[in-house]
Design an enzyme around this catalytic site. Sequence first.
Site, PDB file in Angstrom:
ATOM      1  N   LYS A  52      -3.623  -7.708   1.665  1.00 52.47           N
ATOM      2  CA  LYS A  52      -3.000  -7.760   0.316  1.00 52.47           C
ATOM      3  C   LYS A  52      -4.110  -8.351  -0.476  1.00 52.47           C
ATOM      4  O   LYS A  52      -4.137  -8.286  -1.719  1.00 52.47           O
ATOM      5  CB  LYS A  52      -1.847  -8.600   0.221  1.00 52.47           C
ATOM      6  CG  LYS A  52      -0.628  -8.259   0.742  1.00 52.47           C
ATOM      7  CD  LYS A  52       0.470  -8.907   0.683  1.00 52.47           C
ATOM      8  CE  LYS A  52       1.828  -8.213   1.398  1.00 52.47           C
ATOM      9  NZ  LYS A  52       2.030  -8.772   2.620  1.00 52.47           N
TER      10      LYS A  52
HETATM   11  N1  GLU Z   1       8.010  -7.591   5.644  1.00 53.45           N
HETATM   12  C1  GLU Z   1       7.348  -7.096   6.296  1.00 53.45           C
HETATM   13  C2  GLU Z   1       5.983  -6.751   6.043  1.00 53.45           C
HETATM   14  O1  GLU Z   1       5.716  -7.057   4.979  1.00 53.45           O
HETATM   15  C3  GLU Z   1       7.885  -5.460   6.633  1.00 53.45           C
HETATM   16  C4  GLU Z   1       9.074  -5.528   7.215  1.00 53.45           C
HETATM   17  C5  GLU Z   1       9.781  -4.265   7.948  1.00 53.45           C
HETATM   18  O2  GLU Z   1       9.637  -3.307   7.021  1.00 53.45           O
HETATM   19  O3  GLU Z   1      10.004  -4.134   9.113  1.00 53.45           O
HETATM   20  O4  GLU Z   1       5.130  -6.372   6.756  1.00 53.45           O
END
Ligand code: GLU
Length: 276
Positions: free
Chosen positions: A250
Site C-alpha cells: 500500500k
Molecule cells: N482484508 C483483506 C486484505 O485487505 C482481504 C480479505 C478478503 O478478501 O478475504 O487483504
Amino acid sequence: MIVTRFAPSPTGLLHLGSAYSALFAWDQAMNVPGRAKGRFLLRIEDIDTARCRPEYESAMREDLAWLGLRWEEPVRRQSEHRADYAAALDRLKAKGVIYPCFCTRGDIARLASAPHGIEPIYPGTCRGLAADEIARRQAQGQPFALRLDSAKAAALTGPLEWRDRDRGVFTADPASHGDVVLARKDIGTSYHLAVTLDDHLQGVTLVTRGEDLLPATHIHRLLQALLDLNVPEWRHHPLIRDDEGGRLAKRTQALAIRNMRESGETPESLRARLGL
Ligand code: GLU
C-alpha cells in the site's frame, strides 16, 4: 443473485493492486454480460485498530467512488462487531476445537515465514496443556491467543470441498496450515474468523480476492462447517505486480490511486491498464 464484496483494511491509500481487486468484485456482481445485476458490498476490515486509520477509510471510499463503484450503506465495519466474533468463539469452544496459546511473538517469529494471510505453521506447543496449567496461567494474567485445533476440527467435520470458479473443486486441507490463530491476544479475533463470519452474515455468494489468499480458503471452509455457515464460491484473481514482479504494498506511493488521479489517469485508462 450474485453478491460480492470488497473488503479492504484501511492501513494505507488504495493502490493499483487493491483497485483491481475492487473492480474485479464489482464486475462479477454488476457487469457480467447476459446476467442480471447482483449486489456489491464494501466491508471495512479494521479489527487491527493499531494499524487502521479512519482517514484511510475516507480516502479509500473517495477513490472507489471515483472509480465508479457504488455500494450499499451502512457498510459493515468489523471493529463494530466484536460481539459476533466472541459468540462464534464461544460456539467453537463448546465444540472443543479451540485452545488457549500462551506462546510469545518471539516463540512464533523463530518459525519459517509463510504466505500472506497465513501465519507460520505452529508446532502445537500449547495444544496439550492441562486444564489446571491453563487455569494457573490465566489466573496470573498471562495473555493468550485462541488457536484452532485443526486436526480435531477436521475429524469432527469429515472431508470438505470448496469450489473456485476458475480452478475447480478443491478438497479442503486445513491441517496443512497447522493450528491457526482465531483470536489474537491483542484484538480478540482474527482475519480468518472475522472474514468467514462476515461473508456469511452479509450473504456473500461469491468471494473474490487475490490468489495470495487462496491457502486461507482451506481454513475458511473448515470454519464454515464448524459454525454451520453458508458456503459461497470463490474466485482468486492474479495479483498486480510492480515492475520488479514484487507484490504491491500500500505504501508504493506512485501507484496510489490518489496520485495516479493527480497525474491525469482516468477511471477508463486505469481499467484499460488493468485489462478490465
Ligand atoms: N482484508 C483483506 C486484505 O485487505 C482481504 C480479505 C478478503 O478478501 O478475504 O487483504
